[in-house]
Design a protein around this motif. Structure first.
Motif, PDB file in Angstrom:
ATOM      1  N   GLU A 133       0.675  -1.071   0.070  1.00  0.00           N
ATOM      2  CA  GLU A 133      -0.050  -0.010   0.087  1.00  0.00           C
ATOM      3  C   GLU A 133       0.786   1.231  -0.010  1.00  0.00           C
ATOM      4  N   GLU A 134       1.858   1.300   0.674  1.00  0.00           N
ATOM      5  CA  GLU A 134       2.839   2.347   1.056  1.00  0.00           C
ATOM      6  C   GLU A 134       3.722   2.538  -0.396  1.00  0.00           C
ATOM      7  N   PHE A 135       4.033   1.514  -0.903  1.00  0.00           N
ATOM      8  CA  PHE A 135       4.837   1.625  -2.032  1.00  0.00           C
ATOM      9  C   PHE A 135       3.869   2.104  -3.253  1.00  0.00           C
ATOM     10  N   ASP A 136       2.869   1.364  -3.560  1.00  0.00           N
ATOM     11  CA  ASP A 136       1.748   1.831  -4.494  1.00  0.00           C
ATOM     12  C   ASP A 136       1.446   3.299  -4.559  1.00  0.00           C
ATOM     13  N   LYS A 143       4.484   9.769  -6.994  1.00  0.00           N
ATOM     14  CA  LYS A 143       5.760   9.874  -7.955  1.00  0.00           C
ATOM     15  C   LYS A 143       5.579  10.158  -9.375  1.00  0.00           C
ATOM     16  N   SER A 144       4.543   9.349  -9.922  1.00  0.00           N
ATOM     17  CA  SER A 144       3.963   9.516 -11.353  1.00  0.00           C
ATOM     18  C   SER A 144       3.325  10.852 -11.703  1.00  0.00           C
ATOM     19  N   LEU A 145       2.811  11.411 -10.507  1.00  0.00           N
ATOM     20  CA  LEU A 145       2.175  12.852 -10.667  1.00  0.00           C
ATOM     21  C   LEU A 145       2.871  13.716 -10.569  1.00  0.00           C
ATOM     22  N   ASN A 146       4.423  13.372 -10.288  1.00  0.00           N
ATOM     23  CA  ASN A 146       5.333  14.415 -10.389  1.00  0.00           C
ATOM     24  C   ASN A 146       5.141  15.433  -9.313  1.00  0.00           C
ATOM     25  N   VAL A 147       4.910  15.090  -8.177  1.00  0.00           N
ATOM     26  CA  VAL A 147       4.692  15.831  -7.055  1.00  0.00           C
ATOM     27  C   VAL A 147       5.918  16.397  -6.122  1.00  0.00           C
ATOM     28  N   TRP A 148       7.028  15.787  -6.744  1.00  0.00           N
ATOM     29  CA  TRP A 148       8.444  16.272  -6.030  1.00  0.00           C
ATOM     30  C   TRP A 148       8.920  17.122  -6.851  1.00  0.00           C
ATOM     31  N   ASN A 149       9.625  17.910  -6.542  1.00  0.00           N
ATOM     32  CA  ASN A 149      10.478  19.085  -7.276  1.00  0.00           C
ATOM     33  C   ASN A 149      11.615  18.199  -8.071  1.00  0.00           C
ATOM     34  N   ASP A 150      11.723  18.608  -9.162  1.00  0.00           N
ATOM     35  CA  ASP A 150      12.800  17.712 -10.377  1.00  0.00           C
ATOM     36  C   ASP A 150      14.236  17.888  -9.800  1.00  0.00           C
ATOM     37  N   ASN A 151      14.502  18.756  -8.644  1.00  0.00           N
ATOM     38  CA  ASN A 151      15.733  18.483  -8.137  1.00  0.00           C
ATOM     39  C   ASN A 151      16.177  16.975  -7.264  1.00  0.00           C
ATOM     40  N   TYR A 152      15.092  16.229  -7.184  1.00  0.00           N
ATOM     41  CA  TYR A 152      15.020  15.142  -6.391  1.00  0.00           C
ATOM     42  C   TYR A 152      14.771  14.191  -7.245  1.00  0.00           C
ATOM     43  N   GLN A 205      -7.285  -4.073  -6.308  1.00  0.00           N
ATOM     44  CA  GLN A 205      -7.975  -3.206  -5.286  1.00  0.00           C
ATOM     45  C   GLN A 205      -7.187  -1.828  -5.343  1.00  0.00           C
ATOM     46  N   ARG A 206      -5.909  -2.110  -5.138  1.00  0.00           N
ATOM     47  CA  ARG A 206      -5.191  -0.819  -4.895  1.00  0.00           C
ATOM     48  C   ARG A 206      -5.063  -0.068  -6.122  1.00  0.00           C
TER      49      ARG A 206
END
Length: 159
Positions: free
Chosen positions: A23-26, A32-41, A152-153
């Motif tokens: 669940e945590e990984f998914d 991550k697929s939604l690009n919520v983190w800054n591109d510097n990371y 389901q996930r």
């Protein structure tokens, strides 16, 4: 002679997040697929496949020298939180201090499903038990009889 510009060196900060389980990984994979983190990371996710594997996985990833920092994302589980406290104790012991765990562990309380459901509603889960939360999961996601299966996930995380 003309001045030459130095080449631009692109360096991303490499971060590892050890996920307790599927669940945590998914969930973090979806973020991550939604690009919520800054591109510097550059965020690397690692599925520990259970909270008992977290301390050893953390030590391995930390000692590899491949990451600038290693985080942990897990549930607090049920009272008396023995497994969660054991993870914290082992991380603190590994670093030789009493408070390292509070800087590297992010936890869902009582579980990651609480965080996931928060995307749809202001709901508070009182237990991490999937069976006891199934009616709320169905109400907000349409997934019947939630048991944490991959299919389901997937439905929940694409909504």
């Amino acid at each position: 002679m003309p001045l030459r510009k130095l080449p631009i060196v692109l360096h991303k900060h490499k971060i590892c997040i050890i996920c307790e389980g599927d669940e945590e990984f998914d969930y973090l994979s979806c973020l991550k697929s939604l690009n919520v983190w800054n591109d510097n990371y550059e965020v690397v996710l690692d599925n520990a496949k259970g909270n008992g594997n977290i301390p050893a996985r953390y030590q391995d990833r930390y000692q590899s020298g491949s990451f600038e920092i290693v985080f942990i994302f897990c549930d607090t589980e049920r009272k008396p939180y023995e497994q969660f406290e054991d993870i914290k104790r082992k991380i603190n012991s590994f670093h030789g201090t009493y408070n390292a765990a509070k800087h590297v562990i992010f936890y869902g309380n009582p579980c990651t499903m609480q965080i996931i459901l928060s995307h749809w509603a202001d709901v508070t889960l009182n237990t991490p038990a999937k069976k006891r939360n199934a009616h709320l999961i169905f109400q907000y996601t349409g997934v019947h009889d939630y048991k944490g299966k991959a299919s389901q996930r997937k439905i929940i995380l694409i909504k």
